[in-house]
Design a protein around this motif. Structure first.
Motif, PDB file in Angstrom:
ATOM      1  N   ASP A 167       0.814  -1.221   0.000  1.00 61.40           N
ATOM      2  CA  ASP A 167       0.000   0.000   0.000  1.00 61.40           C
ATOM      3  C   ASP A 167       0.851   1.277   0.000  1.00 61.40           C
ATOM      4  O   ASP A 167       0.483   2.287   0.604  1.00 61.40           O
ATOM      5  N   SER A 168       1.988   1.247  -0.685  1.00 58.52           N
ATOM      6  CA  SER A 168       2.837   2.439  -0.804  1.00 58.52           C
ATOM      7  C   SER A 168       2.686   3.055  -2.187  1.00 58.52           C
ATOM      8  O   SER A 168       2.244   2.397  -3.136  1.00 58.52           O
ATOM      9  N   GLY A 175       2.530   1.611   3.489  1.00 60.25           N
ATOM     10  CA  GLY A 175       1.749   2.823   3.610  1.00 60.25           C
ATOM     11  C   GLY A 175       2.504   4.114   3.401  1.00 60.25           C
ATOM     12  O   GLY A 175       2.066   5.168   3.878  1.00 60.25           O
ATOM     13  N   ARG A 225       7.213   2.732   8.361  1.00 57.94           N
ATOM     14  CA  ARG A 225       5.834   2.693   7.889  1.00 57.94           C
ATOM     15  C   ARG A 225       5.201   4.085   7.896  1.00 57.94           C
ATOM     16  O   ARG A 225       5.529   4.941   8.724  1.00 57.94           O
ATOM     17  N   ASN A 226       4.277   4.282   6.970  1.00 58.48           N
ATOM     18  CA  ASN A 226       3.438   5.495   6.938  1.00 58.48           C
ATOM     19  C   ASN A 226       4.253   6.789   6.892  1.00 58.48           C
ATOM     20  O   ASN A 226       3.905   7.787   7.538  1.00 58.48           O
TER      21      ASN A 226
END
Length: 391
Positions: free
Chosen positions: A302-303, A319, A335-336
């Motif tokens: 999901d990147s 992410g 992450r994120n």
């Protein structure tokens, strides 16, 4: 035909990317840019190449070797101290005397017809022909006043306001007759700052060749990203260099994909994109146009990776949103995270989870960025030099 490539600069404006490599070894499409330059010279008929070396010159020599891989013969001349552009050529005089030759910067990325420049110079009655290109903002270059006979009457290096009499900028590519070597002293000496004003002041003829095509010197991160974009745009189609593991993903070329690459479920890759060997792309990932990914990289689920340059061994967590960034070898991103346009991340830097790096921020090698941080300014490492001005 002969060509001299100047590779002596330290690349301070490209830091932190030049701490572990010289400017000519900056990768474009996962290959040192000087390799693309030698290939282009070879295709244009220049089979005798002299390379002047300074900062980390051994890296350039190790990659290019004797030039046989490109069908050329390469000789190397090392500088013990900075000689300037003209001084570097004078220092290599033993290999350049006797016939006309080209001078090209080692950080140049181009698709200009250099054989046409060489032939133009041989027809012109001058010792120097400067390759010039019409550009929108010539303030960072030398500009010329060119008449309809292609004779240069004025030359000004990096003009200020009220001094821009032309938008014809010197590319730093010159065709020279061998007798020009007699006008260059054995000391630090520059073509634009010293030799050309001297020749014009003495009433000697200098001609200009109007170049057509794409050219830049990879002197800044912005110019580097632009050069990468040009090269990606010229990719002819999709090439698979080995095994590709793919499951319910969508690939839209042109693409160049290395061996043993894995693309996860529902991921989308839209070219032009280059991906190196042994790279793993997770599920639901979008890799957008003008992206270059090195070998042994990993991108989490999901990147979003858009118009980004990733060197080898870069790991990106799930992410993440990475846009218009440059990440050197073995960078680790949690992450994120969000990396905004123009960010440059030095080798072995570790970025924690939920980090935002603001536009045009540079992070030096081996820096550790704590989780939840918003990085708004350049972050240095005291073990590395900090200057980003100069060559």
């Amino acid at each position: 035909m002969k060509a001299c490539i100047l590779c002596g600069g330290t690349g301070t404006r490209l830091r932190p990317l030049t701490f572990e490599r010289p400017k000519p070894s900056i990768p474009i499409l996962n290959k040192p840019s000087v390799g693309h330059l030698v290939e282009h010279l070879s295709k244009n008929g220049f089979n005798e190449i002299v390379i002047t070396l300074g900062y980390m010159g051994e890296v350039v020599e190790k990659f290019l070797g004797d030039g046989s891989l490109w069908g050329v013969d390469i000789k190397y001349v090392y500088e013990k101290e900075k000689m300037g552009t003209a001084g570097s050529v004078k220092n290599a005089e033993q290999y350049l005397d006797g016939s006309p030759f080209l001078v090209v910067g080692g950080d140049h990325v181009l698709n200009l017809n250099l054989r046409e420049l060489y032939d133009f110079h041989n027809r012109a009655d001058s010792m120097v022909t400067i390759s010039v290109l019409s550009i929108d903002d010539p303030r960072e270059f030398g500009i010329v006043d060119l008449d309809n006979d292609m004779v240069i009457h004025r030359f000004r290096e990096k003009p200020g306001p009220g001094q821009i009499f032309s938008n014809l900028a010197s590319t730093g590519i010159y065709a020279l007759s061998p007798e020009i070597l007699d006008f260059i002293p054995k000391q630090k000496y520059d073509f634009a700052k010293d030799l050309f004003p001297k020749l014009l002041g003495e009433g000697r003829k200098i001609t200009g060749w109007l170049a057509r095509g794409q050219w830049t010197d990879v002197g800044s991160p912005k110019a580097y990203r632009e050069a990468q974009k040009w090269m990606l745009e010229n990719m002819p189609g999709t090439t698979l260099h080995g095994r590709l593991h793919i499951e319910s993903a969508k690939l839209n070329g042109p693409l160049s994909i290395g061996n043993n690459v894995t693309v996860g479920r529902n991921s989308v890759i839209v070219g032009p994109v280059v991906i190196g060997d042994n790279t793993v792309i997770g599920d639901d990932v979008l890799v957008g146009p003008y992206t270059s990914i090195g070998s042994a990289c990993g991108i989490g689920n999901d990147s979003r990776i858009l118009s980004t340059i990733m060197y080898n061994g870069v790991k990106i967590g799930a992410g993440c949103s990475i846009s218009g960034a440059i990440a050197d070898n073995d960078v680790s991103i949690g992450r994120n995270c969000t990396l905004e346009n123009g960010t440059v991340i030095g080798p072995r830097t570790m970025i924690g989870n939920d980090v935002t790096v603001h536009s045009d921020v540079r992070i030096w090698p081996e820096v550790v960025v704590a989780a939840g941080t918003s990085v708004t300014k350049d972050t240095m490492n005291e073990h590395f030099e900090t200057d980003v001005n100069g060559s």
